[in-house]
Design an enzyme around this catalytic site. Structure first.
Site, short mmCIF file in Angstrom:
data_model
loop_
_atom_site.label_atom_id
_atom_site.label_comp_id
_atom_site.label_asym_id
_atom_site.label_seq_id
_atom_site.Cartn_x
_atom_site.Cartn_y
_atom_site.Cartn_z
CE LYS A 86 -3.97 -2.31 2.12
NZ LYS A 86 -5.06 -2.25 3.13
CE1 TYR A 124 -9.35 -3.01 -0.21
CE2 TYR A 124 -8.46 -1.14 -1.41
CZ TYR A 124 -8.28 -2.23 -0.58
OH TYR A 124 -7.02 -2.56 -0.11
NE ARG A 154 -6.26 -12.10 5.10
CZ ARG A 154 -7.04 -11.02 4.99
NH1 ARG A 154 -7.21 -10.42 3.81
NH2 ARG A 154 -7.63 -10.52 6.04
CG ASN A 165 -3.89 -2.56 6.63
OD1 ASN A 165 -3.70 -2.18 5.48
ND2 ASN A 165 -4.91 -3.33 6.97
CG HIS A 171 -5.23 -6.43 -0.66
ND1 HIS A 171 -6.50 -6.42 -0.13
CD2 HIS A 171 -5.24 -7.34 -1.68
CE1 HIS A 171 -7.25 -7.30 -0.81
NE2 HIS A 171 -6.51 -7.86 -1.75
CD GLU A 178 -8.59 -9.28 -4.16
OE1 GLU A 178 -9.52 -9.03 -3.38
OE2 GLU A 178 -7.44 -9.62 -3.76
P1 IDP Z 1 -8.22 -6.98 5.12
O1 IDP Z 1 -7.36 -6.02 4.30
O2 IDP Z 1 -7.48 -7.50 6.32
O3 IDP Z 1 -8.85 -8.07 4.29
P2 IDP Z 1 -10.82 -5.66 5.12
O4 IDP Z 1 -11.84 -5.80 6.20
O5 IDP Z 1 -11.07 -6.37 3.82
O6 IDP Z 1 -9.40 -6.09 5.73
O7 IDP Z 1 -10.64 -4.11 4.84
C1 IDP Z 1 -9.96 -3.64 3.69
C2 IDP Z 1 -9.05 -2.51 4.10
O8 IDP Z 1 -9.85 -1.40 4.55
C3 IDP Z 1 -8.11 -2.80 5.28
O9 IDP Z 1 -6.94 -3.51 4.90
C4 IDP Z 1 -7.81 -1.41 5.79
O10 IDP Z 1 -6.85 -0.74 4.95
C5 IDP Z 1 -9.17 -0.72 5.61
N1 IDP Z 1 -9.99 -0.82 6.83
C6 IDP Z 1 -10.72 -1.90 7.26
N2 IDP Z 1 -11.35 -1.64 8.42
C7 IDP Z 1 -11.04 -0.37 8.73
C8 IDP Z 1 -11.40 0.50 9.81
O11 IDP Z 1 -12.13 0.13 10.74
N3 IDP Z 1 -10.86 1.77 9.80
C9 IDP Z 1 -10.05 2.22 8.78
N4 IDP Z 1 -9.70 1.45 7.74
C10 IDP Z 1 -10.17 0.17 7.71
MG MG Z 2 -10.24 -7.94 2.75
#
Ligand code: IDP
Ligand code: MG
Length: 144
Positions: free
Chosen positions: A11, A51, A87, A114, A117, A128
């Site tokens: 990212k 997304y 993961r 974070n 992805h 994807e």
């Molecule tokens: P993942 O990336 O671990 O699969 P997802 O729930 O699919 O998590 O969410 C996609 C992305 O959206 C996350 O990696 C993060 O960058 C962002 N995200 C998810 N939940 C939150 C939140 O509660 N606050 C801010 N950003 C979030």
């Molecule tokens: Mg996800």
């Protein structure tokens, strides 16, 4: 369903802070082969489409803004049981809950930023990967 590859994105926060190299090293050390790699700057339309499942959630608009704020590095990665193993390597979405030694624990700066992805299922890995790479840009069957 082919379960031997997954799709990943380094990212914008991680690319910007020169973490692409360290993250790729961790990915290789964990036994993944890089089958495809490109650096690209997502348009808002592309990020929204990628997304789509999160549309309407409170974090969606911020996520789109963040994911289009700078270049990302897209990857197709192969190894046995790739989706699940990747993961595990990246850790929980919320870095404060991610296990020590995971990519997110080390490189994330917040839940949103974070660092990486990873596809959540083999079906989504196929979709994807197709979003970013043509068949001609993929180099499977390297020796493991
Ligand atoms: P993942 O990336 O671990 O699969 P997802 O729930 O699919 O998590 O969410 C996609 C992305 O959206 C996350 O990696 C993060 O960058 C962002 N995200 C998810 N939940 C939150 C939140 O509660 N606050 C801010 N950003 C979030
Ligand atoms: Mg996800």
């Amino acid at each position: 369903m082919n379960n031997d590859f997954t799709f990943a994105i380094i990212k914008p926060n991680a690319v910007k802070h020169k973490k692409t190299g360290p993250i790729l090293a961790m990915i290789n050390e964990a036994g993944f082969c890089i089958c495809a790699l490109k650096m690209t700057l997502l348009t808002k339309i592309q990020a929204q489409a990628f997304y789509m499942v999160h549309r309407g959630k409170p974090f969606y608009d911020g996520l789109i803004e963040f994911m289009t704020s700078g270049p990302v590095v897209a990857l197709i990665l192969s190894r046995e049981n790739a989706v699940e193993e990747f993961r595990k390597l990246i850790g929980e979405t919320d870095p404060s809950r991610a296990e020590n030694g995971t990519i997110r624990k080390i490189f994330a700066v917040s839940v949103q930023m974070n660092a990486i992805h990873g596809s959540d299922s083999p079906e989504n890995a196929v979709k994807e990967a197709a979003f970013f790479f043509s068949e001609f840009e993929r180099f499977y069957h390297q020796e493991h």
